[in-house]
Design a protein around this motif. Sequence first.
Motif, short mmCIF file in Angstrom:
data_model
loop_
_atom_site.label_atom_id
_atom_site.label_comp_id
_atom_site.label_asym_id
_atom_site.label_seq_id
_atom_site.Cartn_x
_atom_site.Cartn_y
_atom_site.Cartn_z
N ALA A 51 0.87 -1.18 0.00
CA ALA A 51 0.00 0.00 0.00
C ALA A 51 0.90 1.23 0.00
O ALA A 51 1.82 1.33 0.82
N CYS A 52 0.66 2.16 -0.93
CA CYS A 52 1.49 3.36 -1.04
C CYS A 52 0.62 4.61 -1.00
O CYS A 52 -0.47 4.64 -1.57
N LEU A 53 1.15 5.63 -0.34
CA LEU A 53 0.49 6.92 -0.24
C LEU A 53 1.44 7.99 -0.75
O LEU A 53 2.57 8.09 -0.27
N ALA A 54 1.01 8.76 -1.74
CA ALA A 54 1.81 9.87 -2.28
C ALA A 54 1.17 11.17 -1.81
O ALA A 54 -0.04 11.35 -1.93
N THR A 55 1.99 12.08 -1.28
CA THR A 55 1.49 13.36 -0.79
C THR A 55 2.59 14.40 -0.79
O THR A 55 3.77 14.07 -0.72
N ALA A 56 2.19 15.66 -0.88
CA ALA A 56 3.14 16.77 -0.79
C ALA A 56 2.88 17.58 0.48
O ALA A 56 3.43 18.65 0.65
N SER A 57 2.04 17.04 1.38
CA SER A 57 1.66 17.82 2.55
C SER A 57 2.00 17.14 3.88
O SER A 57 1.31 17.34 4.87
N LEU A 58 3.05 16.34 3.92
CA LEU A 58 3.47 15.73 5.18
C LEU A 58 4.16 16.74 6.06
O LEU A 58 4.97 17.54 5.59
N ALA A 59 3.88 16.69 7.35
CA ALA A 59 4.60 17.49 8.33
C ALA A 59 5.80 16.67 8.82
O ALA A 59 5.83 15.45 8.67
N SER A 60 6.77 17.34 9.40
CA SER A 60 7.94 16.66 9.92
C SER A 60 7.54 15.76 11.09
O SER A 60 6.76 16.16 11.96
N GLY A 61 8.03 14.55 11.11
CA GLY A 61 7.72 13.62 12.20
C GLY A 61 7.66 12.20 11.70
O GLY A 61 8.18 11.87 10.64
N THR A 62 7.02 11.35 12.49
CA THR A 62 6.96 9.92 12.20
C THR A 62 5.61 9.55 11.60
O THR A 62 4.57 9.94 12.12
N VAL A 63 5.64 8.77 10.52
CA VAL A 63 4.43 8.23 9.91
C VAL A 63 4.33 6.77 10.34
O VAL A 63 5.30 6.02 10.28
N THR A 64 3.13 6.37 10.77
CA THR A 64 2.88 5.00 11.21
C THR A 64 1.92 4.33 10.24
O THR A 64 0.95 4.95 9.79
N ALA A 65 2.17 3.06 9.94
CA ALA A 65 1.29 2.27 9.09
C ALA A 65 0.67 1.17 9.92
O ALA A 65 1.37 0.45 10.63
N HIS A 66 -0.67 1.03 9.87
CA HIS A 66 -1.39 0.00 10.61
C HIS A 66 -2.17 -0.86 9.63
O HIS A 66 -3.01 -0.35 8.89
N TYR A 67 -1.90 -2.17 9.63
CA TYR A 67 -2.64 -3.10 8.78
C TYR A 67 -3.99 -3.38 9.42
O TYR A 67 -4.08 -3.82 10.56
N ASN A 68 -5.07 -3.11 8.67
CA ASN A 68 -6.42 -3.26 9.19
C ASN A 68 -7.02 -4.65 8.97
O ASN A 68 -8.13 -4.92 9.41
N GLY A 69 -6.31 -5.50 8.26
CA GLY A 69 -6.84 -6.81 7.96
C GLY A 69 -7.71 -6.81 6.71
O GLY A 69 -7.89 -5.79 6.07
N ALA A 70 -8.22 -7.98 6.37
CA ALA A 70 -9.05 -8.14 5.19
C ALA A 70 -10.52 -8.08 5.60
O ALA A 70 -10.87 -8.40 6.74
N ALA A 71 -11.36 -7.69 4.66
CA ALA A 71 -12.80 -7.59 4.94
C ALA A 71 -13.40 -8.95 5.16
O ALA A 71 -12.98 -9.95 4.66
#
Length: 71
Positions: A51-71
Amino acid sequence: SPNPSVCGQSVTVCATVTTNAPGSGTPTGTVTFTGPGGLNQTVALDATGKACLATASLASGTVTAHYNGAA
């Protein structure tokens, strides 16, 4: 990527979900990216489990990724 990035530059953040033995196959479902500046975006896994997210509006800091599971 890119790492490091320049303020205002578009960046792409990716998470890859894999199975643990004895599991097999490619995971499905979504990943939620959260972080500074109010980042809270849910992205579906592709056919490779990424899963990829492209953005130009990230603030400085840590990004966390959480897997939500399958439906």
